[in-house]
Design a protein around this motif. Structure first.
Motif, mmCIF file in Angstrom:
data_model
loop_
_atom_site.group_PDB
_atom_site.id
_atom_site.type_symbol
_atom_site.label_atom_id
_atom_site.label_comp_id
_atom_site.label_asym_id
_atom_site.label_seq_id
_atom_site.Cartn_x
_atom_site.Cartn_y
_atom_site.Cartn_z
ATOM 1 N N ARG A 1 0.831 -1.204 0.000
ATOM 2 C CA ARG A 1 0.000 0.000 0.000
ATOM 3 C C ARG A 1 0.863 1.251 0.000
ATOM 4 N NH1 ARG A 1 -5.060 -2.209 -1.036
ATOM 5 N NH2 ARG A 1 -5.654 -3.706 0.580
ATOM 6 N N THR B 1 -0.595 -5.160 2.972
ATOM 7 C CA THR B 1 -1.730 -5.993 3.368
ATOM 8 C C THR B 1 -1.455 -7.428 2.946
ATOM 9 O OG1 THR B 1 -3.217 -4.119 2.994
ATOM 10 C CG2 THR B 1 -4.218 -6.288 3.227
ATOM 11 N N VAL C 1 -2.753 -6.211 8.205
ATOM 12 C CA VAL C 1 -2.077 -5.065 7.611
ATOM 13 C C VAL C 1 -0.864 -4.767 8.483
ATOM 14 C CG1 VAL C 1 -3.695 -3.476 8.753
ATOM 15 C CG2 VAL C 1 -2.224 -2.646 6.934
ATOM 16 N N GLN D 1 -6.842 1.795 8.215
ATOM 17 C CA GLN D 1 -6.671 0.359 8.418
ATOM 18 C C GLN D 1 -7.886 -0.401 7.909
ATOM 19 O OE1 GLN D 1 -5.991 0.437 12.625
ATOM 20 N NE2 GLN D 1 -3.748 0.444 12.425
ATOM 21 N N ASP E 1 2.108 -2.377 9.293
ATOM 22 C CA ASP E 1 2.533 -0.975 9.204
ATOM 23 C C ASP E 1 3.891 -0.871 9.881
ATOM 24 O OD1 ASP E 1 2.906 1.787 9.542
ATOM 25 O OD2 ASP E 1 0.733 2.126 9.548
ATOM 26 N N TRP F 1 -7.612 -0.621 4.260
ATOM 27 C CA TRP F 1 -6.559 -1.562 3.845
ATOM 28 C C TRP F 1 -6.964 -3.019 4.065
ATOM 29 C CZ3 TRP F 1 -2.610 2.001 6.679
ATOM 30 C CH2 TRP F 1 -2.166 3.000 5.794
#
Lengths: 243, 243
Positions: free
Chosen positions: A96, A125, A135, A184, A137, A187
DNA sequence: TACATGCTATTGTATATACAACATCAAGAC
DNA sequence: GTCTTGATGTTGTATATACAATAGCATGTA
């Protein structure tokens, strides 16, 4: 404690990276000769390193530096891709974001960087049989990890890349239940805000903190499980109280 | 493998409860004589049991069955009351339910009971400094635990009681994020449905499954944390892949 | 090439021994 | 009673040795 001398000598070789994964370790007889001890003493050193999981020993073959890739199933949460493949399901990842950003003050401190320094940031993701289950991050310390932005994380997860590039020495985790942010939610292809299991993982190498990852799982599609027997429980307890 | 013979002999004594916590274990010399082996072989057996945390050894004093009370911090989630007291906070508990109910079919099977058999059920809310942080919804196998309904769980948590009454041998856990039911919401004094961290813990003794607990924590008031170093990580990994 | 055989190095198990370090308890000195 | 001292038992470390079991390699054989 002669055996501890040998242990530490081997430990340094591994921790420094001089001996990478699968690198052969001197045999019991070699160590005995080198350190002027009996074979049984050298043996004890290697045996304890094996108990601690730092080396792997095979009768007839020898002693080798253990592969660190595989992770403890419950706490470090093994590589999500491996976990999915273990269940014989399809895995694919969608990147992403993959960018350089200004470090937030807190993170800069953790990384040992100046305020406002640049750090790398990725959002990926992960899908299991076409459904989004995580997901990821992640923020990376650019001082310790080279070429992060040039990787193709649809082929290899960031975690796999980090394990290859730097010898990780420590990790910490926090688990909590949260409501997903709108990003989120997007995603993860969630229609509405459902409770999510969120794991924050920080990893260190010898030089400092390497990475912070926030892994968010939809509650309806993910569960963290484990099982331990009596003696295993006791063992874990021991490693934790030892500190 | 003579040393393994001795290990198992000692293990059986502990697991059966014949040797309770702190009970002295035969010395190396005694075991050597008893099993007709050298002291070094008996020593190896005790040493490995010590590595596994089943016994505690003290030079000059002897070998003793390790206390099992304390639990692994991360997975079994130590007794919530201890955890709160460890933070120097006030803990108190309120018993919401304490009753005998018909076992649900799934639970009856797990407990090894007939369909429709009676099981015991308790619901207790735990408070930290006056704020509800956990609701503990527990079912008990009455065949294995005596006098459960007569206990005062404001003084001693069910987990503490179970540890005293039966020697637990195994535990399994599942962690997930959920929305609380309306009853849970009420028991936790929540104004609105916020995401909750829910841990399901099942414990076994040698005779069978003892208890199932569902521990629900409000996401805003609870976080599960941990930290491990490289070598500890490896050790945990080993205990888990061993099975 | 393909397979079998045997040699060698390595780890695994078991034993016997010696001494060091420490805990516990009992007897004796004060 | 209190303290010291010493004997005894226990675990910790280190060594030397012997043999078993296995992996890997080289060599010979079909």
């Amino acid at each position: 404690m002669k055996y501890d001398h040998i242990k530490q000598a081997v430990y340094r070789k591994i921790e420094s990276g001089e001996w990478p994964e699968h690198h052969p370790v001197s045999s019991e007889n070699q160590l005995a000769k080198e350190f002027q001890v009996s074979r049984m003493t050298a043996r004890r050193a290697l045996q304890e390193l094996s108990d601690e999981g730092l080396v792997v020993r095979t009768r007839g073959a020898g002693t080798f530096v253990a592969p660190l890739k595989s992770q403890s199933a419950l706490l470090t949460i093994r590589n999500i891709a491996d976990e999915i493949r273990l269940r014989k399901h399809r895995h694919h990842a969608v990147v992403r974001l993959l960018e350089e950003v200004d470090a937030e003050p807190g993170l800069a401190t953790l990384f040992g960087l100046q305020q406002g320094a640049k750090v790398w940031h990725s959002v990926i993701t992960h899908f299991e049989n076409g459904h989004a289950v995580q997901v990821e991050d992640r923020h990376i310390n650019p001082a310790l990890v080279p070429h992060y932005l040039e990787q193709d994380f649809t082929l290899r997860t960031p975690h796999e890349y980090l394990c290859e590039v730097t010898p990780l020495t420590e990790a910490s985790h926090q688990i909590e239940a949260v409501s997903p942010t709108s990003m989120q939610q997007q995603w993860l292809d969630l229609d509405q805000a459902e409770p999510c299991l969120q794991i924050q993982r920080r990893t260190w190498a010898r030089e400092g903190m390497v990475s912070q990852a926030v892994l968010t799982h939809p509650g309806s599609r993910f569960r963290l499980g484990g099982h331990m027997t009596f003696s295993q429980k006791a063992k874990v307890l021991k490693t934790q109280t030892k500190k």
